[in-house]
Design a protein around this motif. Structure first.
Motif, short mmCIF file in Angstrom:
data_model
loop_
_atom_site.label_atom_id
_atom_site.label_comp_id
_atom_site.label_asym_id
_atom_site.label_seq_id
_atom_site.Cartn_x
_atom_site.Cartn_y
_atom_site.Cartn_z
N SER A 46 3.14 -1.37 -7.33
CA SER A 46 3.20 -0.48 -8.08
C SER A 46 1.90 0.68 -7.76
CB SER A 46 3.24 -0.26 -9.88
OG SER A 46 2.79 -1.43 -10.05
N TRP A 49 2.20 2.27 -5.43
CA TRP A 49 3.00 3.76 -5.80
C TRP A 49 2.01 4.81 -6.66
CZ3 TRP A 49 4.92 5.87 -10.60
CH2 TRP A 49 5.94 6.59 -10.64
N GLU A 53 2.18 8.92 -5.89
CA GLU A 53 2.23 9.87 -6.34
C GLU A 53 1.43 10.96 -7.19
OE1 GLU A 53 5.74 10.41 -7.73
OE2 GLU A 53 6.14 9.51 -5.91
N ASP A 267 6.31 7.62 -15.58
CA ASP A 267 6.96 7.07 -15.30
C ASP A 267 6.75 6.04 -14.35
OD1 ASP A 267 8.18 9.68 -16.20
OD2 ASP A 267 6.65 10.70 -14.04
N TYR A 268 5.21 5.47 -14.84
CA TYR A 268 5.09 4.27 -13.84
C TYR A 268 5.77 3.02 -14.12
CZ TYR A 268 1.31 0.42 -12.18
OH TYR A 268 1.39 -0.88 -12.12
N GLU A 271 9.10 2.47 -12.91
CA GLU A 271 8.84 2.38 -11.93
C GLU A 271 8.12 0.04 -11.50
OE1 GLU A 271 8.63 2.52 -7.19
OE2 GLU A 271 9.81 3.65 -8.87
N TYR A 272 7.37 0.30 -12.87
CA TYR A 272 7.10 -0.79 -12.36
C TYR A 272 8.20 -2.24 -12.27
CZ TYR A 272 4.25 -5.25 -13.89
OH TYR A 272 4.47 -6.59 -14.21
N LYS A 274 11.27 -2.21 -12.30
CA LYS A 274 12.29 -1.94 -11.73
C LYS A 274 11.62 -2.81 -10.38
CE LYS A 274 12.84 1.15 -8.02
NZ LYS A 274 12.36 1.88 -6.97
#
Length: 339
Positions: A46, A49, A53, A267-268, A271-272, A274
């Motif tokens: 992440s 990511w 991003e 958003d992090y 994502e993390y 998930k």
């Protein structure tokens, strides 16, 4: 005549140059982290990511260079290094710094608590927006929280089966932070202070019988090689890490880049979480197979009774008193953490 002509040409060229768009100055920011690049877990993936991003969302104008594995600052050095401008971004293990960040360690005083990883991240976002004292606590150290990385839902990994509170009597359980020592004593067990890196050997040599942890972290540290019983004690998600920026670096961002960072921070967490859920599912499958770890349920009602123990309540009151002294309406936060 020739001179006059040349002056005209120069003036024309200058006029054209002034009307051409000037390329924005590209900036490379620095991220300092204790995580190894090749760790392959949700935390490391992440982080990459976020970096990818950021470059994409700034249209390639800016990027972030990550200094992995404590190459610039070790775990305990990151807050001070980040505050001094050695890095622009960094991940801080908040519970390691209880005296600096007591408000931002709220969850650490309320174990067990009922919330998931994503919910804790959302609550941290909400508290920072609603109560300026959370930001002010970090600003004292020239830091700004831009994202939140709670740990996974925790249970107990043990070297022997545990079915109820009565089975915990006399066991030695790894302890750290605020809530765990009191909770372990209230469960009738003995808290033993051991750091993460030493827990494998402690389990292997029967110095401790159990450690609070989640499946993904247990696999990451390979504790499941020497402890073969995972007790689904509903301790809730632990907190965790702040994704922070040097406050001067954050304030120096232009409005467009600042908006990118703020949105990325929100958003992090999604994502993390998930990635963490995917890691956990993989580990549970491995436990069923070649790793041979037995997953055992634990009665929630027995744990709920232990929360009422005066020792557990005293720890919770410590945070409530400190938050109240800072002008934070603590009861509003406590309501979200009630087991």
């Amino acid at each position: 005549m020739i001179r006059s002509y040349l002056k005209t040409v120069r003036a024309s060229l200058l006029g054209i140059a002034l009307t051409l768009p000037v390329a924005a100055h590209a900036t490379t920011y620095k991220w300092i982290t204790f995580k190894p690049q090749g760790a392959g877990d949700a935390q490391a993936i992440s982080t990459q990511w976020f970096v990818d991003e950021f470059k994409k969302r700034t249209g390639g104008k800016d990027d972030i260079q990550v200094f992995w594995g404590g190459s610039v600052a070790k775990t305990g050095e990151i807050p001070d290094s980040l505050a001094a401008g050695v890095g622009d971004f960094g991940d801080i293990i908040t519970p390691y710094f209880p005296d600096k960040f007591p408000l931002n360690n709220a969850v650490g005083f309320f174990i067990p608590q009922p919330n998931s990883t994503l919910k804790i991240a959302e609550l941290m976002e909400e508290w920072h927006k609603k109560y300026p004292q959370f930001d002010a606590e970090l600003a004292r150290y020239n830091l700004k929280a831009i994202g939140y990385r709670p740990l996974e839902d925790y249970g107990l990994l043990c070297t022997k089966p545990v079915k109820s509170v009565s089975d915990l009597k006399g066991l030695r359980i790894r302890s750290y932070g605020f809530a765990y020592p009191a909770l372990i004593e209230a469960l009738g067990a003995t808290p033993v202070s051991i750091n993460t890196a030493e827990a494998y050997e402690a389990l292997e040599r029967s110095i401790i019988d159990c450690t609070p942890i989640g499946p993904a972290l247990a696999r990451g540290w390979k504790y499941d090689e020497v402890a073969k019983y995972y007790i689904e004690m509903p301790l809730g998600a632990s907190f965790g890490h702040l994704i922070a920026m040097n406050l001067d670096s954050y304030n120096g961002l232009d409005d467009a880049t600042k908006a990118v960072v703020d949105k990325l921070g929100e958003d992090y967490a999604v994502e993390y979480s998930k990635l963490l859920d995917e890691d956990t599912a993989k580990v549970l499958e491995m436990w069923k197979g070649e790793l041979g770890v037995t997953v055992m349920p634990f009665p929630r009602d027995e744990l709920a009774k232990v929360v009422e123990d005066p020792r557990v309540q005293a720890v919770r009151k410590q945070w409530i008193d400190r938050a109240t002294a800072e002008g934070v309406p603590a009861e509003e936060i406590v309501d979200e953490l009630k087991f």
